[in-house]
Design a protein around this motif. Structure first.
Motif, PDB file in Angstrom:
ATOM      1  N   TYR A 177     -16.326  -4.497   9.618  1.00 17.51           N
ATOM      2  CA  TYR A 177     -16.650  -3.009  10.197  1.00 17.51           C
ATOM      3  C   TYR A 177     -17.404  -2.434   9.143  1.00 17.51           C
ATOM      4  O   TYR A 177     -17.815  -1.273   9.088  1.00 17.51           O
ATOM      5  CB  TYR A 177     -15.477  -2.410  10.524  1.00 17.51           C
TER       6      TYR A 177
ATOM      7  N   PHE B 162      -0.248   2.873  11.915  1.00 14.97           N
ATOM      8  CA  PHE B 162       1.077   2.608  11.189  1.00 14.97           C
ATOM      9  C   PHE B 162       0.541   2.551   9.558  1.00 14.97           C
ATOM     10  O   PHE B 162       1.422   2.051   8.682  1.00 14.97           O
ATOM     11  CB  PHE B 162       1.558   1.163  11.377  1.00 14.97           C
TER      12      PHE B 162
ATOM     13  N   GLY C 102     -13.585  -5.912   5.739  1.00 16.16           N
ATOM     14  CA  GLY C 102     -14.835  -4.955   5.111  1.00 16.16           C
ATOM     15  C   GLY C 102     -15.765  -6.086   4.413  1.00 16.16           C
ATOM     16  O   GLY C 102     -16.635  -5.635   3.772  1.00 16.16           O
TER      17      GLY C 102
ATOM     18  N   ARG D 266      -9.950  -2.502  -2.791  1.00 12.89           N
ATOM     19  CA  ARG D 266     -10.156  -3.549  -1.606  1.00 12.89           C
ATOM     20  C   ARG D 266     -10.522  -4.807  -2.238  1.00 12.89           C
ATOM     21  O   ARG D 266     -11.284  -5.446  -1.388  1.00 12.89           O
ATOM     22  CB  ARG D 266     -11.125  -2.634  -0.506  1.00 12.89           C
TER      23      ARG D 266
ATOM     24  N   PHE E 277       0.637  -1.163  -0.077  1.00 12.81           N
ATOM     25  CA  PHE E 277       0.095   0.111   0.023  1.00 12.81           C
ATOM     26  C   PHE E 277       0.811   1.402  -0.006  1.00 12.81           C
ATOM     27  O   PHE E 277       0.463   2.263  -0.529  1.00 12.81           O
ATOM     28  CB  PHE E 277      -0.829   0.064   1.232  1.00 12.81           C
TER      29      PHE E 277
ATOM     30  N   GLY F  64      -5.807  -8.449   4.923  1.00 12.60           N
ATOM     31  CA  GLY F  64      -4.877  -7.928   3.823  1.00 12.60           C
ATOM     32  C   GLY F  64      -3.422  -8.503   4.093  1.00 12.60           C
ATOM     33  O   GLY F  64      -3.185  -9.576   4.876  1.00 12.60           O
ATOM     34  N   GLY F  65      -2.489  -7.817   3.323  1.00  6.53           N
ATOM     35  CA  GLY F  65      -1.331  -8.244   3.267  1.00  6.53           C
ATOM     36  C   GLY F  65      -0.582  -8.670   4.614  1.00  6.53           C
ATOM     37  O   GLY F  65      -0.126  -9.503   5.228  1.00  6.53           O
TER      38      GLY F  65
ATOM     39  N   GLN G 101       4.167   4.321  13.965  1.00  2.00           N
ATOM     40  CA  GLN G 101       5.351   3.823  13.740  1.00  2.00           C
ATOM     41  C   GLN G 101       5.777   3.513  12.006  1.00  2.00           C
ATOM     42  O   GLN G 101       4.755   3.649  11.278  1.00  2.00           O
ATOM     43  CB  GLN G 101       5.133   2.407  14.108  1.00  2.00           C
ATOM     44  N   THR G 102       6.916   3.599  11.595  1.00  2.00           N
ATOM     45  CA  THR G 102       7.244   3.116  10.394  1.00  2.00           C
ATOM     46  C   THR G 102       8.471   1.929  10.461  1.00  2.00           C
ATOM     47  O   THR G 102       9.192   2.066  11.147  1.00  2.00           O
ATOM     48  CB  THR G 102       7.673   4.320   9.465  1.00  2.00           C
ATOM     49  N   LEU G 103       8.277   1.175   9.566  1.00  2.00           N
ATOM     50  CA  LEU G 103       9.368  -0.008   9.461  1.00  2.00           C
ATOM     51  C   LEU G 103      10.686   0.856   9.129  1.00  2.00           C
ATOM     52  O   LEU G 103      11.656  -0.013   9.616  1.00  2.00           O
ATOM     53  CB  LEU G 103       8.835  -0.840   8.179  1.00  2.00           C
TER      54      LEU G 103
ATOM     55  N   TYR H  75       0.961   5.359  -1.709  1.00  3.05           N
ATOM     56  CA  TYR H  75       0.881   6.730  -1.295  1.00  3.05           C
ATOM     57  C   TYR H  75       2.219   7.389  -1.916  1.00  3.05           C
ATOM     58  O   TYR H  75       2.129   8.542  -1.999  1.00  3.05           O
ATOM     59  CB  TYR H  75       1.667   6.630   0.217  1.00  3.05           C
TER      60      TYR H  75
ATOM     61  N   THR I  97      -8.368  -6.872  -2.989  1.00  5.31           N
ATOM     62  CA  THR I  97      -7.116  -7.991  -2.922  1.00  5.31           C
ATOM     63  C   THR I  97      -7.406  -8.720  -1.390  1.00  5.31           C
ATOM     64  O   THR I  97      -8.166  -7.885  -0.363  1.00  5.31           O
ATOM     65  CB  THR I  97      -6.019  -7.732  -2.716  1.00  5.31           C
TER      66      THR I  97
ATOM     67  N   LEU J  24       8.279  -6.943   3.546  1.00  4.33           N
ATOM     68  CA  LEU J  24       7.899  -5.870   3.990  1.00  4.33           C
ATOM     69  C   LEU J  24       6.893  -5.911   4.899  1.00  4.33           C
ATOM     70  O   LEU J  24       6.379  -5.479   6.055  1.00  4.33           O
ATOM     71  CB  LEU J  24       7.503  -4.471   2.809  1.00  4.33           C
ATOM     72  N   LYS J  25       5.912  -6.876   4.422  1.00  8.10           N
ATOM     73  CA  LYS J  25       4.786  -7.139   5.313  1.00  8.10           C
ATOM     74  C   LYS J  25       4.911  -7.771   6.523  1.00  8.10           C
ATOM     75  O   LYS J  25       4.522  -7.555   7.760  1.00  8.10           O
ATOM     76  CB  LYS J  25       3.834  -7.798   4.529  1.00  8.10           C
TER      77      LYS J  25
ATOM     78  N   LEU K 164      -5.778  -3.154  -5.486  1.00  6.62           N
ATOM     79  CA  LEU K 164      -5.372  -3.040  -3.956  1.00  6.62           C
ATOM     80  C   LEU K 164      -6.059  -1.713  -3.645  1.00  6.62           C
ATOM     81  O   LEU K 164      -6.762  -2.072  -2.358  1.00  6.62           O
ATOM     82  CB  LEU K 164      -3.984  -2.731  -4.033  1.00  6.62           C
ATOM     83  N   GLU K 165      -6.312  -0.747  -4.285  1.00  8.10           N
ATOM     84  CA  GLU K 165      -7.174   0.622  -3.784  1.00  8.10           C
ATOM     85  C   GLU K 165      -8.490   0.182  -3.687  1.00  8.10           C
ATOM     86  O   GLU K 165      -9.259   0.686  -2.955  1.00  8.10           O
ATOM     87  CB  GLU K 165      -6.559   1.652  -4.675  1.00  8.10           C
TER      88      GLU K 165
HETATM   89  N1  LIG Z   1       3.986   1.956   8.766  1.00  4.98           N
HETATM   90  C1  LIG Z   1       4.515   0.897   8.193  1.00  4.98           C
HETATM   91  O1  LIG Z   1       5.792   0.549   8.761  1.00  4.98           O
HETATM   92  C2  LIG Z   1       3.798  -0.101   7.410  1.00  4.98           C
HETATM   93  C3  LIG Z   1       4.328  -0.984   6.883  1.00  4.98           C
HETATM   94  C4  LIG Z   1       3.624  -1.938   6.027  1.00  4.98           C
HETATM   95  C5  LIG Z   1       2.289  -1.370   5.765  1.00  4.98           C
HETATM   96  N2  LIG Z   1       1.741  -0.456   6.137  1.00  4.98           N
HETATM   97  C6  LIG Z   1       0.574   0.119   6.160  1.00  4.98           C
HETATM   98  O2  LIG Z   1      -0.182  -1.345   6.462  1.00  4.98           O
HETATM   99  C7  LIG Z   1      -1.378  -1.500   5.409  1.00  4.98           C
HETATM  100  C8  LIG Z   1      -1.543  -2.483   5.018  1.00  4.98           C
HETATM  101  O3  LIG Z   1      -0.661  -2.815   3.932  1.00  4.98           O
HETATM  102  P1  LIG Z   1      -0.867  -3.764   2.795  1.00  4.98           P
HETATM  103  O4  LIG Z   1       0.093  -3.327   1.696  1.00  4.98           O
HETATM  104  O5  LIG Z   1      -0.839  -5.045   3.660  1.00  4.98           O
HETATM  105  O6  LIG Z   1      -2.415  -3.610   2.327  1.00  4.98           O
HETATM  106  P2  LIG Z   1      -3.508  -4.413   2.321  1.00  4.98           P
HETATM  107  O7  LIG Z   1      -4.019  -4.527   3.955  1.00  4.98           O
HETATM  108  O8  LIG Z   1      -3.386  -5.725   1.797  1.00  4.98           O
HETATM  109  O9  LIG Z   1      -4.703  -3.617   1.634  1.00  4.98           O
HETATM  110  C9  LIG Z   1      -5.277  -2.533   2.256  1.00  4.98           C
HETATM  111  C10 LIG Z   1      -6.512  -2.963   2.985  1.00  4.98           C
HETATM  112  O10 LIG Z   1      -6.981  -1.728   3.773  1.00  4.98           O
HETATM  113  C11 LIG Z   1      -8.611  -1.588   4.032  1.00  4.98           C
HETATM  114  N3  LIG Z   1      -9.080  -0.445   3.817  1.00  4.98           N
HETATM  115  C12 LIG Z   1      -9.819   0.337   4.582  1.00  4.98           C
HETATM  116  N4  LIG Z   1     -10.362   1.378   4.042  1.00  4.98           N
HETATM  117  C13 LIG Z   1      -9.794   1.508   2.798  1.00  4.98           C
HETATM  118  C14 LIG Z   1      -9.773   2.360   1.964  1.00  4.98           C
HETATM  119  N5  LIG Z   1     -10.596   3.287   2.110  1.00  4.98           N
HETATM  120  N6  LIG Z   1      -9.110   2.190   0.704  1.00  4.98           N
HETATM  121  C15 LIG Z   1      -8.429   0.963   0.643  1.00  4.98           C
HETATM  122  N7  LIG Z   1      -8.160   0.189   1.435  1.00  4.98           N
HETATM  123  C16 LIG Z   1      -8.963   0.146   2.724  1.00  4.98           C
HETATM  124  C17 LIG Z   1      -8.811  -2.828   2.877  1.00  4.98           C
HETATM  125  O11 LIG Z   1      -9.462  -3.895   3.541  1.00  4.98           O
HETATM  126  P3  LIG Z   1     -10.980  -4.113   4.070  1.00  4.98           P
HETATM  127  O12 LIG Z   1     -11.685  -4.159   2.710  1.00  4.98           O
HETATM  128  O13 LIG Z   1     -11.079  -5.461   4.817  1.00  4.98           O
HETATM  129  O14 LIG Z   1     -11.264  -2.811   4.737  1.00  4.98           O
HETATM  130  C18 LIG Z   1      -7.538  -3.346   1.999  1.00  4.98           C
HETATM  131  O15 LIG Z   1      -7.608  -4.356   1.628  1.00  4.98           O
HETATM  132  C19 LIG Z   1      -1.529  -0.172   4.599  1.00  4.98           C
HETATM  133  O16 LIG Z   1      -2.318   0.848   5.178  1.00  4.98           O
HETATM  134  C20 LIG Z   1       0.088   0.137   4.887  1.00  4.98           C
HETATM  135  O17 LIG Z   1       0.457   1.520   4.323  1.00  4.98           O
HETATM  136  C21 LIG Z   1       2.606   0.442   7.212  1.00  4.98           C
END
Ligand SMILES: NC(=O)c1ccc[n+]([C@@H]2O[C@H](COP(=O)([O-])OP(=O)(O)OC[C@H]3O[C@@H](n4cnc5c(N)ncnc54)[C@H](OP(=O)(O)O)[C@@H]3O)[C@@H](O)[C@H]2O)c1
Length: 327
Positions: free
Chosen positions: A194, A240, A175, A317, A42, A153-154, A266-268, A46, A319, A122-123, A314-315
């Motif tokens: 939710y 995060f 979702g 929702r 995701f 999600g991932g 937090q960030t990775l 950004y 996946t 990353l995940k 991905l955007e």
């Molecule tokens: N800070 C860090 O270190 C870090 C590292 C990795 C990832 N992240 C964050 O963790 C999250 C998950 O990353 P990921 O790559 O594994 O993605 P992901 O969870 O596979 O995909 C994002 C999920 O967020 C949910 N979501 C809720 N509201 C949404 C909206 N308005 N638009 C799109 N999706 C929405 C959806 O699931 P539902 O349909 O079930 O709601 C969607 O499948 C992302 O926010 C990412 O930026 C942060």
């Protein structure tokens, strides 16, 4: 030359174009990698939209796995021919071959194939630092409740399994009912849809009114307020991500009224700032995956050239689990 996905302006998925770009030799501390698989995250969205600014034109992608082709001066932990994987700055993984800093690139154990590695670095490292290092006062103990948004999600499906392995009771949100069922199969103790249920009320019900010790929130804008209501006194709000949009500014006094809460963003990339910390976290991830306690689920695969569709899904929702791009 290599084929690479780049953007010349920020915006929608259509801004990503396949181009031929030059690949140089690795300089000091760098490595050249030929990708076998690339992870979709995701954070790539950004960068593409400009929510996280980059100088343009920009290459995208933060996660990949492949074979080391050459190493620069001073790189001692890798050599040409090694299988490797990474989650790292700077963006640029959406390509066949790249040169990048070696410090976040890890040698890949034989037991882990390239697609799995690209789907988990990353995940999985994120799930690692969240569940093991982003903790409320006193830490987390077996039996404790945590709330994890976007659990199908991932990052989510890895966190569900890892939390179960740690003995935690992970309450997840997702979702749709199908996503809830998937997360439950992967170790979530309870799931809340939710889109149809009031998740704060359900969390209170599940925890007998006590609330959870931590909320791991990557959804952001849409879940922030209610997430604070899910926490037990002195609980930790661990933000995060912002898949629904950025969290608006808030007054710290709110945290007092809701039970002297803690908040962190937090960030990775802080956690993997050094070679040593990256390797220690990666070893923990490799071990939990090799043990079978965490299985990496790849639900979507796209040729690299179809990255626009991958971003739309991905955007949108659409996946679940991890997504890989194949060069
Ligand atoms: N800070 C860090 O270190 C870090 C590292 C990795 C990832 N992240 C964050 O963790 C999250 C998950 O990353 P990921 O790559 O594994 O993605 P992901 O969870 O596979 O995909 C994002 C999920 O967020 C949910 N979501 C809720 N509201 C949404 C909206 N308005 N638009 C799109 N999706 C929405 C959806 O699931 P539902 O349909 O079930 O709601 C969607 O499948 C992302 O926010 C990412 O930026 C942060």
């Amino acid at each position: 030359m290599t084929k690479a996905i780049r953007i010349h302006q920020t915006g929608g998925p259509e801004t990503m174009v396949l181009e031929d770009i030059e690949v140089g030799q690795p300089g000091p501390g760098e490595v050249r990698i030929r990708h076998h698989a690339i992870g979709l995250n995701f954070i790539d969205v950004y960068f593409r939209t400009g929510a996280y600014p980059l100088p343009l034109p920009a290459s995208l992608g933060m996660e990949g796995a492949g074979v080391v082709e050459a190493v620069g001066e001073g790189v001692t932990h890798l050599k040409a021919g090694d299988r490797c994987a990474y989650a790292s700055q700077p963006p640029g993984a959406y390509c066949e071959v790249r040169v990048m800093p070696a410090k976040c690139v890890c040698r890949l154990p034989d037991a882990i194939d390239f697609e799995t590695a690209a789907a988990m670095m990353l995940k999985g490292l994120t799930a690692q630092y969240l569940l093991k290092k982003t903790l409320p006062p006193g830490g987390l103990n077996p039996g404790d409740f945590v709330l994890f948004h976007a659990a199908a999600g991932g990052v989510g499906l890895i966190a569900c399994q890892w939390a179960r392995a740690l003995g935690l009771q992970l309450i997840g949100t997702a979702g749709s009912d199908a996503k809830c069922a998937l997360a439950r199969e992967h170790g979530a103790a309870h799931m809340i849809n939710y889109a149809t249920e009031d998740f704060a009320a359900r969390v209170k019900e599940i925890t007998g009114g006590k609330g959870v010790k931590v909320v791991y929130d990557s959804v952001g804008k849409d879940t922030w307020d209610k997430s604070l209501d899910c926490l037990a006194p002195f609980g930790l709000m661990a933000s995060f991500g912002a898949s629904s949009g950025a969290v608006p500014p808030f007054a710290p006094a709110i945290l007092g009224g809701k039970g002297s809460l803690y908040v962190t963003r937090q960030t990775l990339f802080t956690h993997i700032a050094t070679r040593e910390s990256t390797q220690a976290m990666a070893d923990d991830l490799f071990e939990v995956v090799a043990s079978g306690k965490v299985k990496i689920r790849i639900d979507q695969r796209y040729p690299l050239a179809q990255v626009q569709q991958a971003h739309r899904d991905l955007e949108g929702r659409k996946t679940t689990g991890s997504t890989v791009l194949l060069p």
